[in-house]
Design a protein around this motif. Sequence first.
Motif, PDB file in Angstrom:
ATOM      1  N   UNK A  17      60.800  41.603  56.454  1.00  0.00           N
ATOM      2  CA  UNK A  17      60.692  41.462  58.035  1.00  0.00           C
ATOM      3  C   UNK A  17      59.574  40.706  58.481  1.00  0.00           C
ATOM      4  N   UNK A  18      58.754  40.265  57.668  1.00  0.00           N
ATOM      5  CA  UNK A  18      57.642  39.116  58.079  1.00  0.00           C
ATOM      6  C   UNK A  18      58.099  37.789  57.878  1.00  0.00           C
ATOM      7  N   UNK A  19      59.243  37.660  57.281  1.00  0.00           N
ATOM      8  CA  UNK A  19      59.783  36.148  57.416  1.00  0.00           C
ATOM      9  C   UNK A  19      59.794  35.485  58.640  1.00  0.00           C
ATOM     10  N   UNK A  20      59.606  34.494  59.019  1.00  0.00           N
ATOM     11  CA  UNK A  20      59.373  33.790  60.280  1.00  0.00           C
ATOM     12  C   UNK A  20      60.923  33.307  60.915  1.00  0.00           C
ATOM     13  N   UNK A  21      61.281  33.705  61.959  1.00  0.00           N
ATOM     14  CA  UNK A  21      62.486  33.296  62.498  1.00  0.00           C
ATOM     15  C   UNK A  21      62.220  32.709  63.970  1.00  0.00           C
ATOM     16  N   UNK A  79      58.464  52.740  61.327  1.00  0.00           N
ATOM     17  CA  UNK A  79      58.977  51.765  60.384  1.00  0.00           C
ATOM     18  C   UNK A  79      58.804  52.316  59.102  1.00  0.00           C
ATOM     19  N   UNK A  80      60.051  52.016  58.233  1.00  0.00           N
ATOM     20  CA  UNK A  80      59.674  52.468  57.012  1.00  0.00           C
ATOM     21  C   UNK A  80      59.310  51.354  56.186  1.00  0.00           C
ATOM     22  N   UNK A  81      58.485  51.996  55.008  1.00  0.00           N
ATOM     23  CA  UNK A  81      57.817  51.032  54.018  1.00  0.00           C
ATOM     24  C   UNK A  81      58.384  51.227  52.600  1.00  0.00           C
ATOM     25  N   UNK A  82      58.617  49.965  52.140  1.00  0.00           N
ATOM     26  CA  UNK A  82      59.167  50.254  50.688  1.00  0.00           C
ATOM     27  C   UNK A  82      58.530  48.786  49.927  1.00  0.00           C
ATOM     28  N   UNK A  83      59.435  47.832  49.745  1.00  0.00           N
ATOM     29  CA  UNK A  83      58.913  46.609  48.985  1.00  0.00           C
ATOM     30  C   UNK A  83      57.690  46.101  49.918  1.00  0.00           C
ATOM     31  N   UNK A  84      56.521  45.873  49.245  1.00  0.00           N
ATOM     32  CA  UNK A  84      55.239  45.307  49.723  1.00  0.00           C
ATOM     33  C   UNK A  84      55.036  45.727  51.070  1.00  0.00           C
ATOM     34  N   UNK A  85      55.338  47.144  51.286  1.00  0.00           N
ATOM     35  CA  UNK A  85      55.043  47.906  52.426  1.00  0.00           C
ATOM     36  C   UNK A  85      53.817  48.089  53.141  1.00  0.00           C
ATOM     37  N   UNK A  86      52.613  47.878  52.094  1.00  0.00           N
ATOM     38  CA  UNK A  86      51.316  48.019  52.723  1.00  0.00           C
ATOM     39  C   UNK A  86      50.901  46.614  53.379  1.00  0.00           C
ATOM     40  N   UNK A  87      51.626  45.302  52.988  1.00  0.00           N
ATOM     41  CA  UNK A  87      51.335  44.091  53.607  1.00  0.00           C
ATOM     42  C   UNK A  87      52.164  44.223  55.001  1.00  0.00           C
ATOM     43  N   UNK A  88      53.118  44.879  55.183  1.00  0.00           N
ATOM     44  CA  UNK A  88      53.666  45.160  56.469  1.00  0.00           C
ATOM     45  C   UNK A  88      52.845  45.967  57.365  1.00  0.00           C
TER      46      UNK A  88
END
Length: 222
Positions: A25-29, A52-61
Amino acid sequence: MTCALILAAGRGERMRPLTDHTPKPLVEVRGRPLIEHHLDGLHRAGIERVVVNLGWLGERLRAHLGDGARYGLRIDYSVEGWPALETGGGIYRALPLLGTAPFIVINGDVYCDYPLRQLVERAQNLPPNDLAHLLLVPNPAHHPNGDFALDGARVRDAGMPRHTFSGISVLRPDLFEGCRDGAFPLAPLLRKAIRADRVGGELYTGLWSDVGTIERRDALNA
């Protein structure tokens, strides 16, 4: 008050190595992280609270989004850890944060210019017997056979033409009646409700993209 859930727990396998260190979700578009387009759209639509649900690298999100104040929102987090719980399991885990009214769900890896205020109105006026309202789109090249058909404003599991589920919907918590915490897909629940004629829908022909690969991301940016 209508709430919204952004599904943001996935790994983004097809976007590796980009997603090895960056949550998808943090990939820029188009100049900013993909999830921020959703947050701005929800704010403009009058939504005040987002989960927002958190999984892969969730704490960065979580570190990037914070409490949501800079987006004019309150953001709460549903923590899944890794491996994540698939779409159905992720939504079920988040239900205690979403309340008892119909809520909006947006896949964190789609880009769409659908006016979300209309979806808020759908959520607030969902027919009492309906468990869901699905936004369908024309079939993209990578998914030519589609998912569902439309019979007027009713979604069908059979019939032609078939359209693709956009990953944007309104769901009623009762859709998950009888489910248990754990990983499971959303599609079987939707198909069961569709067969019972408890799902409405609409076809949107504006801009939509499943930003599932680097090539699709690049196409949007171009």
